[in-house]
Design an enzyme around this catalytic site. Structure first.
Site, mmCIF file in Angstrom:
data_model
loop_
_atom_site.group_PDB
_atom_site.id
_atom_site.type_symbol
_atom_site.label_atom_id
_atom_site.label_comp_id
_atom_site.label_asym_id
_atom_site.label_seq_id
_atom_site.Cartn_x
_atom_site.Cartn_y
_atom_site.Cartn_z
ATOM 1 N N SER A 48 1.050 -1.247 0.042
ATOM 2 C CA SER A 48 -0.164 -0.101 -0.021
ATOM 3 C C SER A 48 0.767 1.129 -0.036
ATOM 4 C CB SER A 48 -1.209 0.118 1.129
ATOM 5 O OG SER A 48 -0.390 0.172 2.246
ATOM 6 N N LYS A 92 -0.189 4.779 6.448
ATOM 7 C CA LYS A 92 -0.829 5.573 5.484
ATOM 8 C C LYS A 92 -0.374 7.075 5.451
ATOM 9 C CE LYS A 92 -3.502 1.920 4.455
ATOM 10 N NZ LYS A 92 -3.058 1.010 3.515
#
Length: 164
Positions: A48, A92
């Site tokens: 990710s 993130k």
């Protein structure tokens, strides 16, 4: 006379054991405080955050002060407790803060725009094609932020600060 000698030795040994136990206990307390409230190493892996972080895993340092005093902003890489599975910690990038308007694509043909509500952040992985993030589960409460990543220590060729 001998009995007094043995008792003196036992008292001395017991005092030594207690002193060393106190030192170990203090060290463990210091380690706990440092790891949970100041700074901790974290293993980050998965697709990710490509290309910023490696697929096979990076060891990064995350500090745990900024998010407590409101110093996390757009562009920061953060550790976030997953709103879907609270046992997981996600890594993130913060894309939007409360009040920001964020445009995103759920699939290549369908775009959306949303305003980040008060007390929330919008997070996304750098690899938009392989990231489960706010595009899938919506804005994340600010309280789920666990730390702000500021330094990569492994692998050696990536040693240093994270570039945005």
């Amino acid at each position: 006379m001998r009995l007094l000698s043995y008792m003196g030795q036992w008292k001395s040994a017991a005092k030594e054991v207690l002193d060393r136990t106190a030192i170990v206990a203090k060290f463990l307390c210091l380690l706990h405080v440092t790891n949970n409230y100041l700074c901790s190493p974290t293993l980050v892996y998965g697709p990710s955050m490509l290309p910023t972080l490696n697929l096979t895993g990076d060891v990064v340092l995350a500090e745990h002060v900024s998010h407590r005093i409101g110093k996390v902003g757009t562009g920061d890489v953060v550790l976030v407790r997953s709103p879907v599975d609270p046992r997981r910690i996600l890594t993130k990038r913060v894309v939007g803060m409360e009040g920001d308007t964020v445009s995103f694509y759920v699939d290549p043909m369908y775009g959306q725009t949303t305003v980040v509500p008060k007390g929330h952040v919008w997070i996304q992985g750098d690899n938009t094609y392989a990231s489960s993030d706010s595009r899938h589960f919506g804005p994340v409460p600010y309280g789920l932020i666990q730390g702000k990543v500021f330094f990569r220590v492994w692998p050696p060729d990536g040693f240093g600060t994270l570039e945005q």
